[in-house]
Each structure stands twice: as C-alpha cells, then as structure tokens.
Design a protein around this motif. Structure first.
Motif, PDB file in Angstrom:
ATOM      1  N   LYS A  52      -4.164 -28.505  79.443  1.00 43.23           N
ATOM      2  CA  LYS A  52      -3.544 -27.949  80.354  1.00 43.23           C
ATOM      3  C   LYS A  52      -3.553 -26.490  79.722  1.00 43.23           C
ATOM      4  N   SER A  54      -1.172 -24.484  80.221  1.00 46.18           N
ATOM      5  CA  SER A  54       0.279 -24.430  79.650  1.00 46.18           C
ATOM      6  C   SER A  54       0.571 -25.533  79.223  1.00 46.18           C
ATOM      7  N   GLU A  55       1.077 -25.477  77.624  1.00 48.41           N
ATOM      8  CA  GLU A  55       1.183 -26.774  76.972  1.00 48.41           C
ATOM      9  C   GLU A  55       2.708 -27.287  77.289  1.00 48.41           C
ATOM     10  N   THR A  56       3.394 -26.251  77.831  1.00 47.90           N
ATOM     11  CA  THR A  56       5.173 -26.744  78.387  1.00 47.90           C
ATOM     12  C   THR A  56       4.915 -27.461  79.561  1.00 47.90           C
ATOM     13  N   SER A  57       4.055 -27.136  80.521  1.00 45.87           N
ATOM     14  CA  SER A  57       4.070 -27.570  81.577  1.00 45.87           C
ATOM     15  C   SER A  57       3.761 -28.896  82.038  1.00 45.87           C
ATOM     16  N   PRO A  59       5.020 -32.114  80.776  1.00 50.35           N
ATOM     17  CA  PRO A  59       4.964 -33.294  79.838  1.00 50.35           C
ATOM     18  C   PRO A  59       4.470 -34.536  80.084  1.00 50.35           C
ATOM     19  N   ALA A 144      -0.044 -26.506  85.809  1.00 56.61           N
ATOM     20  CA  ALA A 144      -0.279 -26.833  84.391  1.00 56.61           C
ATOM     21  C   ALA A 144      -1.963 -26.932  84.153  1.00 56.61           C
ATOM     22  N   SER A 194      -6.949 -18.470  80.163  1.00 56.69           N
ATOM     23  CA  SER A 194      -6.785 -19.332  79.277  1.00 56.69           C
ATOM     24  C   SER A 194      -7.576 -19.268  78.141  1.00 56.69           C
TER      25      SER A 194
END
Length: 215
Positions: A52, A54-57, A59, A144, A194
């Motif tokens: 990812k 974005s690690e928060t996208s 889950p 994500a 990224s």
C-alpha cells in the motif's frame, strides 16, 4: 490523486447486478435475495503482492499484480490486478438508510400509501446499498495501492463470488468480504512519491544507526 472511474461491476458467474455508469447505478438489475457470507473464490497462484502507498487505507485488504494485459496494451502499462477486501457493514447500513429515504420521496406503489416502501422492494434497496459499498471499496483500492482504473469496457471490475449463493439471509450491518479482478495502471506520480518517502525513511534510519555507533 485523480482516480479514473471503473465502468462496470459484474458479480460472479450469475451477475446479480451490473452498473452501466462509472461508479454509479442509474441502470441496474438486482436480485431479490439478501447477501450472506460465503467462501471466497480461491486466490490465484502467482502474481506480485503490492504494498500500500498508504498504510491506513483499506485495512485488511490485499492486492496482487497478475501481470501485463496481452491485448489492447500498446504502451505496455496496463496490468491485471487481483483484490481481496471487505465492504464494511456500517457503510452498507448507512447507504441502506440513505437509499430508503431517497426512495420514499418518490415511492408510489399500488395498494400502498404514497411514500411507503412495500416489503417486496426492501431486498432490492439492500442490494442497492451493497452495490454502492462494493463500488466504494473498489474505488478505495485504487488510492490505497497507487493505481488508476481505465475508461470504457477496459475499466470493468469483476467480483468473483457468485451472488446467487451470497444473496441469502444477509443481516444488515454485517461486513461482506469479496474478491475482485480488474485492469489498471500504476499511478506514476503516486508511485514516485511513495518511493521517495521510503528512500527518505531509509536514509533517516542510516543516520540514526551512525549516531548510535558514534556514541
């Protein structure tokens, strides 16, 4: 990141419903049954697991690059992707409430007072909400994992689970796991940002290690 729209979503071999407008539902057919949890279609062998951006996208999701598309890919930048994710139950519930409110404004069924939704129409509204939740989840997967979807027929998304089996006894508020495949491109700007972020983090780790040795 600008996300190109995904044109069509097909559910399983029986295709419980499809959408003809990108990420919209102006023309759809729906099953009269509800969804329930079923065994997911087995994960395909091979492919490259994506990280990812974005690690928060999204889950709990996973995405694999299954390789280049062989047809209509003159630039060599269109890939096949496999996704496993979950349409969240709370999102489905919110969309279901919204759908019923909007439908009641125009409802005028024979034998029912104006604004009243008859029982036989309730399952269709639930399916409508589930459709929206799955669409939103697929859209979120693009962001994500730093991808762009395609226009037209190439933007088709296939949900692998058979809705004739899935659509039985769904309890509103429950999550719905699913797997899907679609064609897409890597978003060059997002991927570059990224990679730059990873390089910066790696350099910071080296600096910390050097300082630790110096002490």
């Amino acid at each position: 990141m600008k996300i190109a729209s995904i044109a069509t979503i097909l559910f399983g071999s029986a295709a419980a419903f499809t959408t003809t407008t990108p990420f919209h539902h102006e023309t759809s057919t729906v099953s009269n049954t509800f969804l329930k949890a079923v065994e997911l279609t087995p994960e395909p062998e091979g492919g490259e697991e994506l990280t990812k951006v974005s690690e928060t996208s999204l889950p709990g999701s996973r995405m694999k690059n299954m390789g280049l598309v062989e047809e209509d890919n003159s630039d060599g930048d269109i890939y096949n992707f496999w996704l496993t994710a979950v349409a969240k139950g709370d999102e489905i519930k919110k969309l279901r409430i919204k759908t019923e409110k909007e439908a009641s404004k125009k409802a005028n069924f024979p034998g029912f007072r104006k604004g009243q939704i008859p029982p036989y129409a309730q399952p269709k509204m639930t399916m409508f909400a589930i459709q929206e939740a799955v669409i939103k989840t697929c859209e979120a997967s693009l962001e994500a994992y730093g991808l762009q979807s395609l226009q037209g027929s190439q933007g088709e998304v296939n949900v692998n689970e058979d809705m004739q089996e899935v659509c039985k006894g769904y309890k509103l508020g429950n999550d719905i796991p699913f797997t899907a495949t679609y064609k897409g491109k890597f978003d060059a700007a997002v991927q570059a940002a990224s990679e730059e972020g990873h390089d910066t983090a790696a350099m910071e780790d080296v600096v910390v290690d050097v300082e630790a040795v110096a002490e």
